[in-house]
Design a protein around this motif. Sequence first.
Motif, PDB file in Angstrom:
ATOM      1  N   TRP A 173       0.818  -1.210   0.000  1.00 46.13           N
ATOM      2  CA  TRP A 173       0.000   0.000   0.000  1.00 46.13           C
ATOM      3  C   TRP A 173       0.852   1.260   0.000  1.00 46.13           C
ATOM      4  O   TRP A 173       0.511   2.271  -0.635  1.00 46.13           O
ATOM      5  N   SER A 177      -0.004   3.944  -2.793  1.00 49.10           N
ATOM      6  CA  SER A 177      -0.472   5.293  -2.441  1.00 49.10           C
ATOM      7  C   SER A 177       0.388   6.360  -3.117  1.00 49.10           C
ATOM      8  O   SER A 177      -0.122   7.414  -3.529  1.00 49.10           O
ATOM      9  N   GLN A 200      -9.794  -0.362  -0.023  1.00 50.68           N
ATOM     10  CA  GLN A 200     -10.892   0.195   0.769  1.00 50.68           C
ATOM     11  C   GLN A 200     -10.513   0.331   2.239  1.00 50.68           C
ATOM     12  O   GLN A 200     -10.915   1.286   2.903  1.00 50.68           O
ATOM     13  N   ASP A 201      -9.719  -0.621   2.737  1.00 47.58           N
ATOM     14  CA  ASP A 201      -9.265  -0.552   4.126  1.00 47.58           C
ATOM     15  C   ASP A 201      -8.455   0.726   4.379  1.00 47.58           C
ATOM     16  O   ASP A 201      -8.410   1.229   5.511  1.00 47.58           O
ATOM     17  N   TYR A 202      -7.799   1.217   3.328  1.00 49.75           N
ATOM     18  CA  TYR A 202      -7.001   2.435   3.447  1.00 49.75           C
ATOM     19  C   TYR A 202      -7.765   3.672   2.976  1.00 49.75           C
ATOM     20  O   TYR A 202      -7.169   4.722   2.746  1.00 49.75           O
ATOM     21  N   GLY A 203      -9.076   3.524   2.831  1.00 47.29           N
ATOM     22  CA  GLY A 203      -9.913   4.680   2.552  1.00 47.29           C
ATOM     23  C   GLY A 203     -10.007   5.089   1.101  1.00 47.29           C
ATOM     24  O   GLY A 203     -10.475   6.190   0.797  1.00 47.29           O
ATOM     25  N   VAL A 204      -9.572   4.209   0.187  1.00 45.58           N
ATOM     26  CA  VAL A 204      -9.635   4.529  -1.244  1.00 45.58           C
ATOM     27  C   VAL A 204     -11.027   4.207  -1.780  1.00 45.58           C
ATOM     28  O   VAL A 204     -11.589   3.144  -1.490  1.00 45.58           O
ATOM     29  N   LYS A 205     -11.568   5.121  -2.549  1.00 45.26           N
ATOM     30  CA  LYS A 205     -12.847   4.872  -3.206  1.00 45.26           C
ATOM     31  C   LYS A 205     -12.601   4.036  -4.459  1.00 45.26           C
ATOM     32  O   LYS A 205     -12.020   4.511  -5.428  1.00 45.26           O
TER      33      LYS A 205
END
Length: 232
Positions: A173, A177, A200-205
Amino acid sequence: MSVERFMKRLQAFSAPQVFNPWKDYDERYDIHKRSSLIRRRQLSAYLEERIGKAKMLIIAEAVGYQGGRFTGIAMTCERMLLGFHPTVSSTMVFSGVEPTRTSNGSSVFITKQTQREKGFNEPTDSVVWNAMLDANMDPYEVVLWNIFPFHPYKGDDGLTNRTPTNEELDQGWAYTSELMKLFPDAQILGVGQKSSQTLQDYGVKVQATLRHPANGGAGLYKQQFKEFCETL
C-alpha cells in the motif's frame, strides 16, 4: 512525487521469498546483470508516458513470474514487448525506449520451448489488455499496477507465484499510495477481492471491483470492464 523518485522507492524494497524486478538479479533466469536496469527503464517509460493522460488505475494483487517479473510492468508480459503477441504491440505499452527481453532463453531452468524462443506469456495479462482494446480504451489512458508491486514466489523457485500475505499487502500500500499521487485524476478499479479490500481498508474509493481473470474469470472480467467503460 516524480516517477524518478518513485522508482528509487521501489528499488529500496527487499524481503524473503520476494523478487524485486527493479533491483534484484537472479542468475538462474535473468539474461544478464543489467536486467533490473532494463526493467527500471521500461517501467519508467510506461509511467512517464501516462502522466496527465491516465483516466483509470487498474490494480490487481501481485506481480506474476510470467508477466511483470521480466518486463517490470504490471500485467504485461514479454511477448507483448517482443512482437510475439497476437493483439498487443510494444508501442501500446511504451514508445520512449527500446523494448528488451530480460528472461534468459538459454537458461536450463526455463524448459518450455516457446518461453525460450519468445519470452514469457501470461494469460491473465492478455485478458486485461484485450479487454482494454475491446472497450476501445487508449492504453495510454490506463495504468496497470499491483497492490503488492513485487513478485512473491514459493520456496526457492522463482518461476512460481505465491499469494501475498496480509503484511505484504500492507507493505504494498505504501507504494500504491505514492503511485496514485502521480495520477490524481484516475479512477481506481480493483482486480479481485483482496486488492479491492486492501484499497478500501485504506480509505480509497474503488469505482469497481472486477473479477480476477484467472480460474475461469476471464469472461466476467471482460464483461465487467466493458460495462464500467460505458459509464465513463
